[in-house]
Design a protein around this motif. Structure first.
Motif, PDB file in Angstrom:
ATOM      1  N   ALA A  92      28.453  47.248  30.370  1.00 19.83           N
ATOM      2  CA  ALA A  92      27.101  46.971  30.855  1.00 19.83           C
ATOM      3  C   ALA A  92      26.881  45.486  31.129  1.00 19.83           C
ATOM      4  N   ARG A  93      27.562  44.618  30.391  1.00 17.42           N
ATOM      5  CA  ARG A  93      27.375  43.179  30.612  1.00 17.42           C
ATOM      6  C   ARG A  93      27.717  42.806  32.053  1.00 17.42           C
ATOM      7  N   ASP A  94      28.785  43.399  32.579  1.00 13.63           N
ATOM      8  CA  ASP A  94      29.163  43.134  33.973  1.00 13.63           C
ATOM      9  C   ASP A  94      28.120  43.667  34.940  1.00 13.63           C
ATOM     10  N   MET A  95      27.589  44.847  34.655  1.00  7.15           N
ATOM     11  CA  MET A  95      26.570  45.435  35.531  1.00  7.15           C
ATOM     12  C   MET A  95      25.299  44.602  35.508  1.00  7.15           C
ATOM     13  N   LEU A  96      24.867  44.213  34.319  1.00  9.53           N
ATOM     14  CA  LEU A  96      23.634  43.445  34.180  1.00  9.53           C
ATOM     15  C   LEU A  96      23.786  42.031  34.716  1.00  9.53           C
ATOM     16  N   GLY A  97      24.989  41.498  34.671  1.00  9.67           N
ATOM     17  CA  GLY A  97      25.213  40.136  35.132  1.00  9.67           C
ATOM     18  C   GLY A  97      25.505  40.036  36.612  1.00  9.67           C
ATOM     19  N   SER A  98      25.658  41.164  37.263  1.00  8.78           N
ATOM     20  CA  SER A  98      25.985  41.148  38.688  1.00  8.78           C
ATOM     21  C   SER A  98      24.730  40.947  39.527  1.00  8.78           C
ATOM     22  N   ASP A  99      24.942  40.732  40.811  1.00 13.52           N
ATOM     23  CA  ASP A  99      23.824  40.585  41.741  1.00 13.52           C
ATOM     24  C   ASP A  99      23.386  41.979  42.183  1.00 13.52           C
ATOM     25  N   ALA A 100      22.867  42.740  41.220  1.00 13.02           N
ATOM     26  CA  ALA A 100      22.463  44.118  41.467  1.00 13.02           C
ATOM     27  C   ALA A 100      21.068  44.319  40.898  1.00 13.02           C
ATOM     28  N   LEU A 101      20.518  45.475  41.171  1.00 12.54           N
ATOM     29  CA  LEU A 101      19.252  45.874  40.603  1.00 12.54           C
ATOM     30  C   LEU A 101      19.547  46.826  39.456  1.00 12.54           C
ATOM     31  N   CYS A 102      19.045  46.530  38.276  1.00 17.32           N
ATOM     32  CA  CYS A 102      19.260  47.377  37.106  1.00 17.32           C
ATOM     33  C   CYS A 102      17.926  47.936  36.635  1.00 17.32           C
ATOM     34  N   LEU A 103      17.830  49.256  36.639  1.00 19.04           N
ATOM     35  CA  LEU A 103      16.645  49.961  36.162  1.00 19.04           C
ATOM     36  C   LEU A 103      17.009  50.546  34.810  1.00 19.04           C
ATOM     37  N   ILE A 104      16.276  50.201  33.767  1.00 19.81           N
ATOM     38  CA  ILE A 104      16.662  50.604  32.420  1.00 19.81           C
ATOM     39  C   ILE A 104      15.535  51.367  31.744  1.00 19.81           C
ATOM     40  N   GLU A 105      15.772  52.682  31.546  1.00 21.40           N
ATOM     41  CA  GLU A 105      14.847  53.512  30.789  1.00 21.40           C
ATOM     42  C   GLU A 105      15.203  53.398  29.310  1.00 21.40           C
ATOM     43  N   TRP A 106      14.207  53.438  28.454  1.00 23.18           N
ATOM     44  CA  TRP A 106      14.361  53.335  27.004  1.00 23.18           C
ATOM     45  C   TRP A 106      15.069  52.040  26.595  1.00 23.18           C
ATOM     46  N   PRO A 107      14.634  50.893  27.116  1.00 23.95           N
ATOM     47  CA  PRO A 107      15.306  49.636  26.775  1.00 23.95           C
ATOM     48  C   PRO A 107      15.222  49.286  25.288  1.00 23.95           C
ATOM     49  N   SER A 108      14.261  49.847  24.570  1.00 26.73           N
ATOM     50  CA  SER A 108      14.149  49.547  23.135  1.00 26.73           C
ATOM     51  C   SER A 108      15.413  49.975  22.386  1.00 26.73           C
ATOM     52  N   ARG A 109      16.154  50.940  22.928  1.00 18.87           N
ATOM     53  CA  ARG A 109      17.399  51.393  22.283  1.00 18.87           C
ATOM     54  C   ARG A 109      18.504  50.344  22.404  1.00 18.87           C
ATOM     55  N   GLY A 110      18.339  49.430  23.323  1.00 19.65           N
ATOM     56  CA  GLY A 110      19.321  48.357  23.501  1.00 19.65           C
ATOM     57  C   GLY A 110      18.818  47.022  22.970  1.00 19.65           C
ATOM     58  N   ALA A 111      17.768  47.067  22.148  1.00 19.16           N
ATOM     59  CA  ALA A 111      17.165  45.837  21.617  1.00 19.16           C
ATOM     60  C   ALA A 111      18.198  44.997  20.872  1.00 19.16           C
ATOM     61  N   GLY A 112      18.136  43.709  21.104  1.00 18.89           N
ATOM     62  CA  GLY A 112      19.070  42.789  20.477  1.00 18.89           C
ATOM     63  C   GLY A 112      20.314  42.561  21.305  1.00 18.89           C
ATOM     64  N   TRP A 113      20.578  43.453  22.230  1.00 18.95           N
ATOM     65  CA  TRP A 113      21.746  43.318  23.094  1.00 18.95           C
ATOM     66  C   TRP A 113      21.326  43.032  24.531  1.00 18.95           C
ATOM     67  N   LEU A 114      20.304  43.725  25.008  1.00 20.78           N
ATOM     68  CA  LEU A 114      19.838  43.540  26.385  1.00 20.78           C
ATOM     69  C   LEU A 114      19.170  42.178  26.543  1.00 20.78           C
ATOM     70  N   PRO A 115      19.399  41.524  27.668  1.00 21.43           N
ATOM     71  CA  PRO A 115      18.661  40.285  27.922  1.00 21.43           C
ATOM     72  C   PRO A 115      17.200  40.602  28.255  1.00 21.43           C
ATOM     73  N   VAL A 116      16.377  39.583  28.229  1.00 19.53           N
ATOM     74  CA  VAL A 116      14.968  39.731  28.609  1.00 19.53           C
ATOM     75  C   VAL A 116      14.936  40.161  30.080  1.00 19.53           C
ATOM     76  N   PRO A 117      14.121  41.157  30.422  1.00 18.00           N
ATOM     77  CA  PRO A 117      14.076  41.625  31.804  1.00 18.00           C
ATOM     78  C   PRO A 117      13.307  40.662  32.709  1.00 18.00           C
ATOM     79  N   ASP A 118      13.497  40.836  33.996  1.00 15.94           N
ATOM     80  CA  ASP A 118      12.657  40.129  34.956  1.00 15.94           C
ATOM     81  C   ASP A 118      11.268  40.749  34.969  1.00 15.94           C
ATOM     82  N   LEU A 119      11.251  42.082  34.829  1.00 19.77           N
ATOM     83  CA  LEU A 119       9.997  42.818  34.935  1.00 19.77           C
ATOM     84  C   LEU A 119      10.025  43.999  33.979  1.00 19.77           C
ATOM     85  N   GLU A 120       8.909  44.223  33.336  1.00 17.00           N
ATOM     86  CA  GLU A 120       8.730  45.394  32.482  1.00 17.00           C
ATOM     87  C   GLU A 120       7.639  46.240  33.120  1.00 17.00           C
ATOM     88  N   VAL A 121       7.928  47.512  33.335  1.00 20.80           N
ATOM     89  CA  VAL A 121       6.952  48.434  33.917  1.00 20.80           C
ATOM     90  C   VAL A 121       6.648  49.498  32.868  1.00 20.80           C
TER      91      VAL A 121
END
Length: 159
Positions: A92-121
């Motif tokens: 996932a680090r490669d996917m999140l670090g790429s020049d792509a759009l990442c849509l993440i459902e249930w981000p709380s399950r990745g807390a502590g690992w996921l970077p801060v998002p650009d946008l929270e909906v």
């Protein structure tokens, strides 16, 4: 200012608008209870880039990649994630670090690992449909909110 979306068609249309405003990049956390419409919103976002096929929640695979003529999109569903470290093992680090759009459902399950998002909906079930609101955490997120005609908040980082 939260916006009420009265039905699924309105959710998809809002998702398309959001997809256009995202311009094919960034990290978006989709937050809401089961059945709130996170995957429906993701379908609308994907339609903004020309995807016409089915969009299902990648609950068991954790991520579904989409390639369109104008964007690479990774749709994550972390509902069944056992431990945030599993994201490292699946690349996932490669996917999140790429020049792509990442849509993440249930981000709380990745807390502590996921970077801060650009946008929270945030999506919330209400009697007359779904209420959607957004919060920007980066300059890119603020630019997305500014491009959304439905975002009428006086605050630069919320709609």
């Amino acid at each position: 200012m939260p916006i009420t979306l009265n039905d699924e068609a309105a959710q998809v249309a809002f998702g398309e608008m959001l997809g256009q405003a995202l311009a094919g990049r960034g990290q978006v956390h989709l937050i809401g209870d089961l059945g709130a419409g996170k995957t429906t919103l993701a379908r609308g976002i994907l339609r903004a880039y020309g995807h016409v096929g089915a969009v299902k929640s990648p609950t068991y695979t954790l991520v579904e990649p989409y390639e369109t003529a104008s964007a690479r999109i990774f749709h994550f569903d972390l509902y069944r994630l056992g431990d945030p470290e599993e994201l490292e093992f699946m690349g996932a680090r490669d996917m999140l670090g790429s020049d792509a759009l990442c849509l993440i459902e249930w981000p709380s399950r990745g807390a502590g690992w996921l970077p801060v998002p650009d946008l929270e909906v945030r999506l919330q079930l209400v009697s007359d449909g779904r209420r959607v609101s957004g919060t920007a955490y980066s300059q890119q997120g603020r630019a997305v909110l500014a491009r959304m005609p439905a975002c009428l908040s006086h605050k630069e980082d919320e709609c």
